[in-house]
Design a protein around this motif. Structure first.
Motif: not given
Length: 250
Positions: A117-146
């Motif tokens: 019930k608390r705000l659970n937050v960490i902070h990513l640096n720019e390379p980590e942001i780009q890495h996270f987004v690239s995986i998340a985008d690939a996951l989104e594409k995989t789910i949508s194209t099937r």
């Protein structure tokens, strides 16, 4: 899953959902708290004066803030400029995440870095942001194209994403931030959470905090977008949902 944040309760209708969104949200400047029955990860990528709340905690977000939200925790956001609000959002059903874990690796650990019930937050640096987004985008594409092999790729991308999230959470040193939740509302959240199995009323809360009941109700709704009476009921419903999910008979 129903996307309108004015709906207080949401049930995930897929094992996993990944969305990279800019704008595309129907919400006013007031916070609308809601909850759902699965895990949620939000990576904040951009936007002006965006604040996020998980029950008694609130924070003005910075690019790279990665928020872990546990099932049934009430959460919401406050923003003025909808069009510039950019984020990557992952929803996961608990049994599905558990199926990707093994006896040595629990992929849900990042959600337990702070109490649910608390705000659970960490902070990513720019390379980590780009890495996270690239995986998340690939996951989104995989789910949508099937396309061929999508179920295997879906598990692979989600596993990679969760390993990264847990590695970042493990090495991140908790930083202090200014809790923007008004004191009286924060104390109300905490009291309701601690006494949720008791008979709580707005009047009993007013007596406990030595405030007028109308003032307490107005302060709570102005901050959360929910009436205090409705929130107490919603918390009891969420607790009942948790018990049912854990196998407790009705």
């Amino acid at each position: 899953m129903k996307k309108d944040l004015h709906c207080k309760y949401s049930i995930l209708d897929k094992d996993v959902c990944s969305e990279h969104k800019v704008g595309r949200i129907n919400i006013c400047s007031s916070v609308i708290l809601h909850n759902h029955d699965g895990y949620e990860i939000i990576l904040f990528l951009g936007g002006k004066d965006v604040s996020y709340f998980v029950e008694s905690d609130g924070k003005v977000l910075e690019r790279g803030d990665l928020i872990f939200i546990s099932p049934f925790a009430f959460h919401g956001l406050k923003l003025i400029d909808v069009s510039s609000y950019e984020r990557a959002v992952i929803h996961i059903r608990p049994p599905y995440l558990q199926s990707l874990s093994d006896k040595n690796i629990d992929l849900s650990l990042c959600f337990h870095k702070m109490p649910a019930k608390r705000l659970n937050v960490i902070h990513l640096n720019e390379p980590e942001i780009q890495h996270f987004v690239s995986i998340a985008d690939a996951l989104e594409k995989t789910i949508s194209t099937r396309s061929y092999g999508h179920t295997i790729l879906e598990k692979a991308y989600l596993s990679e994403l969760m390993v990264m999230a847990n590695q970042c959470a493990e090495t991140f040193h908790t930083q202090l931030y200014s809790n923007i939740m008004p004191s009286v509302v924060k104390k109300t959240f905490e009291f309701v959470d601690e006494h949720i199995t008791s008979d709580i009323t707005v009047e009993s809360l007013a007596v406990h905090f030595h405030h007028n009941s109308d003032y307490l109700s107005r302060a709570f709704k102005a901050t959360t977008g929910l009436s205090l009476k409705h929130y107490i009921t919603a918390k009891k419903i969420a607790l009942a949902q948790q018990y049912l999910c854990q196998g407790t008979p009705p």
